[in-house]
Design a protein around this motif. Structure first.
Motif, PDB file in Angstrom:
ATOM      1  N   THR A 220     -28.473  12.289  25.480  1.00 36.51           N
ATOM      2  CA  THR A 220     -28.420  12.504  24.032  1.00 36.51           C
ATOM      3  C   THR A 220     -28.661  11.215  23.265  1.00 36.51           C
ATOM      4  O   THR A 220     -29.454  11.189  22.311  1.00 36.51           O
ATOM      5  CB  THR A 220     -27.058  13.109  23.630  1.00 36.51           C
ATOM      6  OG1 THR A 220     -26.879  14.345  24.312  1.00 36.51           O
ATOM      7  CG2 THR A 220     -26.967  13.333  22.136  1.00 36.51           C
TER       8      THR A 220
ATOM      9  N   TYR B 120     -25.060  13.918  30.101  1.00 32.55           N
ATOM     10  CA  TYR B 120     -25.406  14.536  28.813  1.00 32.55           C
ATOM     11  C   TYR B 120     -25.324  13.535  27.666  1.00 32.55           C
ATOM     12  O   TYR B 120     -26.178  13.505  26.786  1.00 32.55           O
ATOM     13  CB  TYR B 120     -24.481  15.720  28.514  1.00 32.55           C
ATOM     14  CG  TYR B 120     -24.690  16.916  29.402  1.00 32.55           C
ATOM     15  CD1 TYR B 120     -25.956  17.398  29.688  1.00 32.55           C
ATOM     16  CD2 TYR B 120     -23.603  17.579  29.955  1.00 32.55           C
ATOM     17  CE1 TYR B 120     -26.144  18.496  30.496  1.00 32.55           C
ATOM     18  CE2 TYR B 120     -23.782  18.684  30.774  1.00 32.55           C
ATOM     19  CZ  TYR B 120     -25.056  19.139  31.036  1.00 32.55           C
ATOM     20  OH  TYR B 120     -25.230  20.224  31.834  1.00 32.55           O
ATOM     21  N   THR B 121     -24.314  12.686  27.715  1.00 27.72           N
ATOM     22  CA  THR B 121     -24.140  11.688  26.661  1.00 27.72           C
ATOM     23  C   THR B 121     -25.279  10.667  26.684  1.00 27.72           C
ATOM     24  O   THR B 121     -25.851  10.338  25.636  1.00 27.72           O
ATOM     25  CB  THR B 121     -22.785  10.973  26.813  1.00 27.72           C
ATOM     26  OG1 THR B 121     -21.744  11.963  26.792  1.00 27.72           O
ATOM     27  CG2 THR B 121     -22.557   9.972  25.707  1.00 27.72           C
TER      28      THR B 121
ATOM     29  N   SER C  21     -32.413  10.012  23.855  1.00 29.49           N
ATOM     30  CA  SER C  21     -33.387  10.845  23.144  1.00 29.49           C
ATOM     31  C   SER C  21     -33.255  10.690  21.637  1.00 29.49           C
ATOM     32  O   SER C  21     -34.260  10.701  20.918  1.00 29.49           O
ATOM     33  CB  SER C  21     -33.257  12.306  23.560  1.00 29.49           C
ATOM     34  OG  SER C  21     -31.988  12.824  23.210  1.00 29.49           O
ATOM     35  N   THR C  22     -32.040  10.506  21.131  1.00 20.57           N
ATOM     36  CA  THR C  22     -31.858  10.298  19.691  1.00 20.57           C
ATOM     37  C   THR C  22     -32.514   8.997  19.246  1.00 20.57           C
ATOM     38  O   THR C  22     -33.220   8.969  18.229  1.00 20.57           O
ATOM     39  CB  THR C  22     -30.356  10.290  19.334  1.00 20.57           C
ATOM     40  OG1 THR C  22     -29.791  11.553  19.694  1.00 20.57           O
ATOM     41  CG2 THR C  22     -30.142  10.032  17.856  1.00 20.57           C
TER      42      THR C  22
ATOM     43  N   TRP D 164     -20.707  15.173  31.975  1.00 19.51           N
ATOM     44  CA  TRP D 164     -20.642  14.760  30.577  1.00 19.51           C
ATOM     45  C   TRP D 164     -21.300  13.411  30.336  1.00 19.51           C
ATOM     46  O   TRP D 164     -21.926  13.192  29.304  1.00 19.51           O
ATOM     47  CB  TRP D 164     -19.207  14.756  30.060  1.00 19.51           C
ATOM     48  CG  TRP D 164     -18.359  13.641  30.618  1.00 19.51           C
ATOM     49  CD1 TRP D 164     -17.601  13.673  31.735  1.00 19.51           C
ATOM     50  CD2 TRP D 164     -18.236  12.328  30.082  1.00 19.51           C
ATOM     51  NE1 TRP D 164     -16.993  12.461  31.947  1.00 19.51           N
ATOM     52  CE2 TRP D 164     -17.373  11.606  30.936  1.00 19.51           C
ATOM     53  CE3 TRP D 164     -18.763  11.675  28.977  1.00 19.51           C
ATOM     54  CZ2 TRP D 164     -17.029  10.289  30.719  1.00 19.51           C
ATOM     55  CZ3 TRP D 164     -18.413  10.344  28.763  1.00 19.51           C
ATOM     56  CH2 TRP D 164     -17.566   9.671  29.611  1.00 19.51           C
TER      57      TRP D 164
END
Length: 120
Positions: free
Chosen positions: A92, A88-89, A95-96, A85
């Motif tokens: 994210t 992934y965080t 990339s954002t 997790w």
């Protein structure tokens, strides 16, 4: 009837995007092909903006609801992703921020080009 026609246009272009995805050996999602087809048709005036305006506004308004199944899928997949997790965080968030920065720069460049055209 107007809304059915507008939705039919969007569905048809989505279908063409699916067909392109099956025919072309590129790792591009079918939805991207469909949105590019819609953009080209609108830009070349093959389709008038008024031909899809109301339905596209409606779809944009309900877009958050369309993410509920994806969120439910993530919750359902929690046993698989809980070990990673943090990765992934981080991915994210990074990339954002990158997408926001690039989008902002592109918008600024387009606005500068528009201002230069106005001066000429």
């Amino acid at each position: 009837m107007k809304y059915i026609k507008q939705f039919g246009i969007i569905l048809f272009l989505s279908f063409l995007g699916e067909m392109l995805h099956e025919c072309l050996p590129l790792p591009i999602p079918a939805s991207i092909y469909g949105i590019i087809l819609l953009f080209v048709c609108l830009e070349r005036k093959v389709i008038a903006v008024s031909a899809v305006k109301e339905v596209s506004s409606f779809l944009i308004e309900i877009m958050p609801i369309l993410f509920i199944p994806a969120a439910a899928g993530l919750i359902d997949s929690w046993p698989v992703i809980k070990s990673a997790w943090l990765s992934y965080t981080v991915i994210t968030v990074v990339s954002t921020v990158a997408v926001m920065a690039v989008s902002g720069r592109v918008v600024q460049a387009v606005m500068r080009m528009g201002k230069k055209r106005e001066r000429v």
